[in-house]
Design a protein around this motif. Structure first.
Motif, short mmCIF file in Angstrom:
data_model
loop_
_atom_site.label_atom_id
_atom_site.label_comp_id
_atom_site.label_asym_id
_atom_site.label_seq_id
_atom_site.Cartn_x
_atom_site.Cartn_y
_atom_site.Cartn_z
N GLY A 65 37.54 45.50 35.86
CA GLY A 65 38.74 44.76 36.22
C GLY A 65 39.57 44.26 35.05
N ARG A 66 39.15 44.55 33.83
CA ARG A 66 39.94 44.12 32.68
C ARG A 66 41.31 44.77 32.72
N GLY A 67 42.33 43.96 32.51
CA GLY A 67 43.69 44.46 32.58
C GLY A 67 44.35 44.23 33.93
N CYS A 68 43.54 43.85 34.93
CA CYS A 68 44.12 43.55 36.24
C CYS A 68 44.71 42.14 36.25
N ALA A 69 45.56 41.89 37.22
CA ALA A 69 46.25 40.60 37.30
C ALA A 69 45.67 39.69 38.36
N ALA A 70 44.92 40.23 39.32
CA ALA A 70 44.39 39.42 40.41
C ALA A 70 43.25 40.19 41.07
N VAL A 71 42.44 39.45 41.83
CA VAL A 71 41.29 40.02 42.54
C VAL A 71 41.49 39.78 44.03
N VAL A 72 41.32 40.82 44.83
CA VAL A 72 41.32 40.69 46.29
C VAL A 72 39.91 41.01 46.78
N ILE A 73 39.31 40.05 47.47
CA ILE A 73 37.94 40.19 47.98
C ILE A 73 38.04 40.57 49.45
N ALA A 74 37.79 41.85 49.74
CA ALA A 74 37.89 42.35 51.11
C ALA A 74 36.53 42.91 51.53
N THR A 75 35.50 42.10 51.31
CA THR A 75 34.15 42.47 51.70
C THR A 75 33.97 42.27 53.21
N HIS A 76 32.85 42.78 53.73
CA HIS A 76 32.55 42.60 55.15
C HIS A 76 32.50 41.11 55.48
N PRO A 77 32.96 40.71 56.67
CA PRO A 77 32.96 39.28 57.01
C PRO A 77 31.61 38.60 56.87
N PHE A 78 30.50 39.34 57.00
CA PHE A 78 29.18 38.73 56.90
C PHE A 78 28.49 39.02 55.57
N ASP A 79 29.22 39.57 54.61
CA ASP A 79 28.65 39.84 53.30
C ASP A 79 28.90 38.64 52.39
N ALA A 80 28.12 37.59 52.60
CA ALA A 80 28.30 36.37 51.81
C ALA A 80 28.01 36.63 50.34
N LEU A 98 41.95 36.27 46.11
CA LEU A 98 42.33 36.16 47.51
C LEU A 98 41.18 36.70 48.37
N ARG A 99 40.82 35.97 49.42
CA ARG A 99 39.85 36.47 50.39
C ARG A 99 40.63 37.05 51.57
N LEU A 100 40.54 38.37 51.74
CA LEU A 100 41.15 39.05 52.89
C LEU A 100 40.09 39.12 53.98
N LEU A 101 40.26 38.32 55.01
CA LEU A 101 39.24 38.16 56.05
C LEU A 101 39.90 38.19 57.42
N ARG A 102 39.55 39.18 58.22
CA ARG A 102 40.15 39.26 59.55
C ARG A 102 39.67 38.12 60.42
N PRO A 103 40.50 37.67 61.36
CA PRO A 103 40.11 36.54 62.23
C PRO A 103 38.93 36.89 63.12
N PRO A 227 34.25 31.06 54.06
CA PRO A 227 34.57 31.49 52.70
C PRO A 227 34.34 30.36 51.71
N PRO A 228 34.11 30.68 50.45
CA PRO A 228 33.95 29.62 49.44
C PRO A 228 35.16 28.70 49.44
N PRO A 229 34.96 27.42 49.23
CA PRO A 229 36.10 26.48 49.25
C PRO A 229 37.07 26.75 48.11
N GLY A 230 38.33 26.47 48.38
CA GLY A 230 39.36 26.61 47.36
C GLY A 230 39.87 28.02 47.16
N LEU A 231 39.36 28.98 47.93
CA LEU A 231 39.77 30.37 47.78
C LEU A 231 40.95 30.66 48.69
N ALA A 232 42.01 31.23 48.14
CA ALA A 232 43.17 31.61 48.95
C ALA A 232 42.73 32.63 49.99
N ARG A 233 43.36 32.59 51.18
CA ARG A 233 42.93 33.47 52.28
C ARG A 233 44.13 34.18 52.89
#
Length: 257
Positions: A65-80, A98-103, A227-233
């Motif tokens: 991820g070096r050189g990237c500007a942001a991280v999007v976490i789109a793991t399975h909803p139960f993959d803690a 950012l945590r991308l998490l479907r409702p 999701p972990p607290p403080g993480l954008a969603r």
């Protein structure tokens, strides 16, 4: 392997939304991405570079991820564990995440749902109901409490790939896609009297709950881990694209997602 352009997105996958977001970003100008999937997970075809690394390899994921500007976490909803790994990767790189998490699914008319926090609580609730023929879609790592709490019940376990040995019941290895009619036929044929599933949200897993509703079967649902607290969603790919556009300071066409 690097992102398709410097200052792009490090996309940590595992959920369908990761594939959809990667496809959306590859379809239009403005943001490059590198998709990292868990080992063994095959994706769909698109132009975004992709590779596989286990969630525990935080240093390896951060190196890519070096050189990237942001991280999007789109793991399975139960993959803690995968979600926590994504937070650690973002922290190691000093990047916004950012945590991308479907409702999660919500019950509607005709649904007899009980929602619980853990597999142990679900197993106890199933035993308390006197369930005898239980359909389980909870992941292979959450089966032990049910075998312990329901020693006389028939367990019908849906898993991906070869399933565990069961004292009583059957392993269902069908990979999908599933339909409400097909699930209803399966439940009727097996004589299922209780459905237990993870509340993953999304369209792919919904047919089993639609079938339970149609047949008047009760269901016990495991709640999504918080999701972990403080993480954008973001709840949708379109919302994630807007977040990425803001973080990268680039215009991503609205029609991309």
């Amino acid at each position: 392997m690097r992102a398709t352009q410097d200052r792009g997105i490090l996309l940590l996958g595992g959920a369908r939304e990761a594939e959809d977001l990667a496809a959306a970003l590859s379809a239009g100008p403005g943001a490059g991405a590198l998709l990292i999937r868990p080992p063994g997970l095959r994706g769909t075809g698109f132009d975004t570079p992709a590779t596989s690394l286990p969630p525990g390899d935080v240093s390896g994921r951060a190196r890519l991820g070096r050189g990237c500007a942001a991280v999007v976490i789109a793991t399975h909803p139960f993959d803690a564990a995968g979600t926590a790994s994504g937070v650690a990767v973002a922290r190691a790189l000093g990047l916004p995440a950012l945590r991308l998490l479907r409702p999660a699914w919500r019950p509607g008319p005709g649904d007899g749902w009980q929602q619980v926090e853990t597999a142990g609580a679900a197993a106890e609730a199933a035993a308390g109901r006197g369930a005898r023929r239980v359909f389980l879609a909870v992941g292979r790592d959450r089966l032990a409490p049910f075998a312990a709490a329901l020693p006389e019940a028939e367990l019908f376990v849906r898993v991906l790939g070869p399933g565990p040995l069961l004292a009583r019941g059957q392993v269902l290895e069908a990979p999908g896609p599933f339909t409400a009619a097909g699930e209803a036929e399966l439940f009727a044929r097996l004589g299922v009297d209780l459905v237990v599933a993870r509340n993953t949200g999304g369209a792919g897993g919904w047919p089993k709950l639609a079938a339970a509703r149609a047949l008047g079967l009760p269901a016990i649902l495991l709640a999504q881990p918080a999701p972990p607290p403080g993480l954008a969603r973001a709840a949708t790919v379109a919302a994630a694209v807007r977040w990425i556009s803001g973080k990268l300071g680039v215009e991503i066409p609205p029609g991309v997602a």
